[in-house]
Design an enzyme around this catalytic site. Structure first.
Site, mmCIF file in Angstrom:
data_model
loop_
_atom_site.group_PDB
_atom_site.id
_atom_site.type_symbol
_atom_site.label_atom_id
_atom_site.label_comp_id
_atom_site.label_asym_id
_atom_site.label_seq_id
_atom_site.Cartn_x
_atom_site.Cartn_y
_atom_site.Cartn_z
ATOM 1 C CG HIS A 72 -2.110 -0.856 1.097
ATOM 2 N ND1 HIS A 72 -3.244 -0.699 1.845
ATOM 3 C CD2 HIS A 72 -2.356 -1.895 0.263
ATOM 4 C CE1 HIS A 72 -4.143 -1.612 1.487
ATOM 5 N NE2 HIS A 72 -3.613 -2.348 0.540
ATOM 6 C CE1 TYR A 201 -5.966 3.693 10.891
ATOM 7 C CE2 TYR A 201 -5.190 4.026 8.642
ATOM 8 C CZ TYR A 201 -5.111 3.372 9.858
ATOM 9 O OH TYR A 201 -4.153 2.398 10.038
ATOM 10 N N PRO A 293 -4.439 0.545 18.883
ATOM 11 C CG PRO A 293 -6.361 -0.633 18.291
ATOM 12 C CD PRO A 293 -5.683 0.000 19.455
ATOM 13 C CE LYS A 297 3.497 3.252 13.418
ATOM 14 N NZ LYS A 297 3.828 2.584 12.181
ATOM 15 C CE1 TYR A 384 -1.368 3.923 9.243
ATOM 16 C CE2 TYR A 384 -0.131 2.903 7.458
ATOM 17 C CZ TYR A 384 -1.244 2.946 8.274
ATOM 18 O OH TYR A 384 -2.227 2.003 8.131
HETATM 19 P P1 FAD Z 1 1.217 -11.783 21.834
HETATM 20 O O1 FAD Z 1 0.739 -11.794 20.416
HETATM 21 O O2 FAD Z 1 0.263 -11.374 22.897
HETATM 22 O O3 FAD Z 1 1.801 -13.222 22.155
HETATM 23 C C1 FAD Z 1 2.118 -13.611 23.476
HETATM 24 C C2 FAD Z 1 2.058 -15.122 23.570
HETATM 25 O O4 FAD Z 1 2.460 -15.532 24.861
HETATM 26 C C3 FAD Z 1 0.647 -15.655 23.354
HETATM 27 O O5 FAD Z 1 0.664 -16.677 22.386
HETATM 28 C C4 FAD Z 1 0.228 -16.166 24.734
HETATM 29 O O6 FAD Z 1 -0.646 -17.267 24.663
HETATM 30 C C5 FAD Z 1 1.575 -16.530 25.352
HETATM 31 N N1 FAD Z 1 1.593 -16.482 26.813
HETATM 32 C C6 FAD Z 1 1.001 -15.588 27.632
HETATM 33 N N2 FAD Z 1 1.249 -15.873 28.909
HETATM 34 C C7 FAD Z 1 2.023 -16.977 28.921
HETATM 35 C C8 FAD Z 1 2.604 -17.755 29.943
HETATM 36 N N3 FAD Z 1 2.427 -17.437 31.230
HETATM 37 N N4 FAD Z 1 3.336 -18.830 29.604
HETATM 38 C C9 FAD Z 1 3.534 -19.159 28.301
HETATM 39 N N5 FAD Z 1 2.991 -18.464 27.278
HETATM 40 C C10 FAD Z 1 2.253 -17.379 27.581
HETATM 41 N N6 FAD Z 1 -0.192 -4.334 15.650
HETATM 42 C C11 FAD Z 1 0.310 -3.891 14.460
HETATM 43 O O7 FAD Z 1 1.542 -3.758 14.347
HETATM 44 N N7 FAD Z 1 -0.473 -3.604 13.373
HETATM 45 C C12 FAD Z 1 -1.815 -3.716 13.446
HETATM 46 O O8 FAD Z 1 -2.490 -3.513 12.427
HETATM 47 C C13 FAD Z 1 -2.396 -4.118 14.712
HETATM 48 N N8 FAD Z 1 -3.726 -4.230 14.825
HETATM 49 C C14 FAD Z 1 -4.236 -4.709 16.002
HETATM 50 C C15 FAD Z 1 -5.603 -4.820 16.072
HETATM 51 C C16 FAD Z 1 -6.172 -5.301 17.258
HETATM 52 C C17 FAD Z 1 -7.662 -5.401 17.341
HETATM 53 C C18 FAD Z 1 -5.328 -5.705 18.362
HETATM 54 C C19 FAD Z 1 -5.934 -6.253 19.625
HETATM 55 C C20 FAD Z 1 -3.961 -5.598 18.270
HETATM 56 C C21 FAD Z 1 -3.407 -5.095 17.102
HETATM 57 N N9 FAD Z 1 -2.033 -4.956 16.976
HETATM 58 C C22 FAD Z 1 -1.528 -4.460 15.791
HETATM 59 C C23 FAD Z 1 -1.138 -5.320 18.066
HETATM 60 C C24 FAD Z 1 -0.467 -6.687 17.860
HETATM 61 O O9 FAD Z 1 -1.428 -7.667 17.624
HETATM 62 C C25 FAD Z 1 0.401 -7.066 19.095
HETATM 63 O O10 FAD Z 1 1.264 -5.995 19.369
HETATM 64 C C26 FAD Z 1 1.201 -8.348 18.869
HETATM 65 O O11 FAD Z 1 0.363 -9.480 18.950
HETATM 66 C C27 FAD Z 1 2.326 -8.511 19.910
HETATM 67 O O12 FAD Z 1 2.960 -9.744 19.740
HETATM 68 P P2 FAD Z 1 3.658 -10.484 20.979
HETATM 69 O O13 FAD Z 1 4.234 -11.744 20.402
HETATM 70 O O14 FAD Z 1 4.558 -9.543 21.675
HETATM 71 O O15 FAD Z 1 2.482 -10.798 21.998
HETATM 72 C C1 DHB Z 2 -5.578 -2.919 11.042
HETATM 73 C C2 DHB Z 2 -5.477 -2.609 12.365
HETATM 74 C C3 DHB Z 2 -5.038 -1.361 12.724
HETATM 75 O O1 DHB Z 2 -4.901 -1.041 14.010
HETATM 76 C C4 DHB Z 2 -4.708 -0.405 11.786
HETATM 77 O O2 DHB Z 2 -4.310 0.826 12.182
HETATM 78 C C5 DHB Z 2 -4.794 -0.729 10.469
HETATM 79 C C6 DHB Z 2 -5.243 -2.005 10.107
HETATM 80 C C7 DHB Z 2 -6.072 -4.267 10.652
HETATM 81 O O3 DHB Z 2 -6.351 -5.085 11.521
HETATM 82 O O4 DHB Z 2 -6.181 -4.517 9.446
#
Ligand code: FAD
Ligand code: DHB
Length: 389
Positions: A72, A201, A293, A297, A384
């Site tokens: 994009h 957005y 979100p 980021k 962004y």
């Molecule tokens: P997590 O994905 O939370 O993974 C942590 C893992 O640890 C999980 O699998 C969990 O089961 C495991 N765990 C937890 N506790 C324990 C334990 N005690 N023992 C063993 N395992 C454990 N980010 C973006 O960059 N772009 C986006 O577009 C975006 N959109 C989003 C939209 C939504 C609706 C949401 C909710 C989040 C969004 N994010 C986005 C954020 C992104 O999803 C997270 O920042 C990302 O998942 C972080 O990854 P992580 O591996 O650090 O943590």
């Molecule tokens: C998505 C999530 C976001 O937070 C964003 O800023 C853009 C896209 C997504 O889930 O597609």
């Protein structure tokens, strides 16, 4: 059991760190509380910065992303009386790639399966980190009714916001800064063609809305909703109706609706834990910080943490400690800038319960400024598409 690096959490950050360290010849064990199918079913991030794409490619998991990701070069921003496009290529010289977090996670699992690295250990309970402030840490956990112990050189907490790793750092050592926003995002995934070829957005008088996508026939939409709502309060018809009212008119007219295949409500918060290293324990991704979100980021920050930490760990395993000493400061310097940007973008686009006419006028003026000023669009775009690592 003994390993060099014990990684708690098999989400995207734990798996990517494991993949990079394995390719550098470093032995890892990954402990994950949930079954693999559960980890792969969590619909979350969708937008990858260029630096994230480069990291995934360098880690050997970029092929499907290159084939299937959507590049994009801009995004649409809309408010009550205007809709305009911010061109990333023109304003920041780089695009972003739309590719779901579920796909990133799948690619990382596939890579681990195909390698001779130890498989991810699923279904662990009671993970406890011991001796993180000594040179000989170890981790204990239960799996399948048996107690286990892993001795290691380093423990890395990739276990998300609710994990155990952050809480292992004594309260006297860690500082936590938090802002909780008075609303959530209700997200819907549907097997319908996206309303536009780019993201939209929208700041509407009824609240924020976002039109996103996963592929040509898979759309992802969000509307701002009270954080006290439950997904069940939003039958599909209500959701589509509300989305239509918040999107710009041309998009609302062409919106294709269909049954939702996933619907969930996410609270919004900014949260930062400092430092991100205590002795032999390091925190990565959502275990250390959460951003709202808006602006996508979260996952991208987890990847930049992995970048700094993998450099430090690879150097440390070769006897060079400096990279690990600098890990927390290097990671946090970038984290704070993304915290600022996601807070700013959230504040600009949402309705707040205590909104005043002044606040709304300020939003309108700032959106008009973004529309009219190449300098303002550059500031938006460079954040962004992702600040440099
Ligand atoms: P997590 O994905 O939370 O993974 C942590 C893992 O640890 C999980 O699998 C969990 O089961 C495991 N765990 C937890 N506790 C324990 C334990 N005690 N023992 C063993 N395992 C454990 N980010 C973006 O960059 N772009 C986006 O577009 C975006 N959109 C989003 C939209 C939504 C609706 C949401 C909710 C989040 C969004 N994010 C986005 C954020 C992104 O999803 C997270 O920042 C990302 O998942 C972080 O990854 P992580 O591996 O650090 O943590
Ligand atoms: C998505 C999530 C976001 O937070 C964003 O800023 C853009 C896209 C997504 O889930 O597609």
């Amino acid at each position: 059991m003994r390993t060099q690096v014990c990684i708690v959490g098999g989400g995207p950050s734990g798996l990517l760190l494991g993949q990079i360290l394995h390719r550098a010849g470093i032995d890892t064990r990954i402990l994950e509380r949930r079954p693999r199918a559960h980890v792969l079913s969590r619909i979350r991030a969708g937008v990858l910065e260029g630096g994230t794409v480069d990291m995934l490619r360098r880690a050997g998991v970029g092929d499907r992303l290159a084939r299937e990701g959507f590049v994009h070069t801009g995004t649409r921003v809309a408010s009550r009386d205007r809709a305009f496009r911010i061109d990333f290529a023109e304003s920041a010289g780089k695009p972003v790639t739309v590719y779901g977090q579920t796909e990133v996670t799948q690619d990382l699992y596939d890579a681990r399966d195909a390698s001779d690295a130890a498989p991810v250990i699923h279904g662990v309970e009671g993970v406890t980190i011991h001796g993180a402030d000594t040179d000989v840490p170890h981790v204990t956990y239960d799996a399948g009714g048996t107690a286990h112990r892993i001795d290691c050189d380093w423990v890395v907490g990739c276990d998300g916001f609710h994990g155990v790793s952050r809480r292992t750092i004594p309260e006297a050592v860690r500082t936590e800064v938090e802002r909780v926003y008075p609303f959530g995002w209700l997200g819907v995934l549907s097997e319908t063609p996206p309303v536009d070829h780019e993201l939209i957005y929208a700041n509407s008088p009824r609240g924020f809305a976002l039109a996103s996508m996963r592929n040509e026939n898979l759309s992802r939409y969000y509307v701002q909703a009270p954080v006290t709502d439950r997904a069940e309060d939003w039958p599909d018809d209500r959701f589509w109706d509300e989305l239509r009212r918040r999107l710009p008119a041309d998009a609302a007219e062409t919106l294709v609706t269909g049954p939702s295949i996933e619907k969930s409500l996410a609270p919004l918060r900014s949260f930062i834990c400092e430092p991100m290293r205590w002795g032999r324990l390091c925190l990565v991704g959502d275990a250390a910080h959460i951003v709202p979100p808006t602006g996508a980021k979260g996952l991208n920050l987890a990847v930049s943490d992995v970048h700094y930490l993998s450099e430090g760990l690879i150097a440390a395993c070769g006897g060079e400690a400096e990279g690990m000493d600098r890990y927390s400061d290097r990671a946090l310097a970038r984290v704070w800038k993304a915290v600022r940007y996601s807070w700013w973008f959230t504040t600009l686009m949402h309705r707040y319960p205590d909104d005043t006419a002044f606040h709304q006028k300020m939003q309108e003026a700032e959106i008009a400024y973004l529309d009219g000023s190449p300098a303002a669009r550059t500031v938006f775009a460079e954040n962004y598409v992702g600040l440099p690592f």
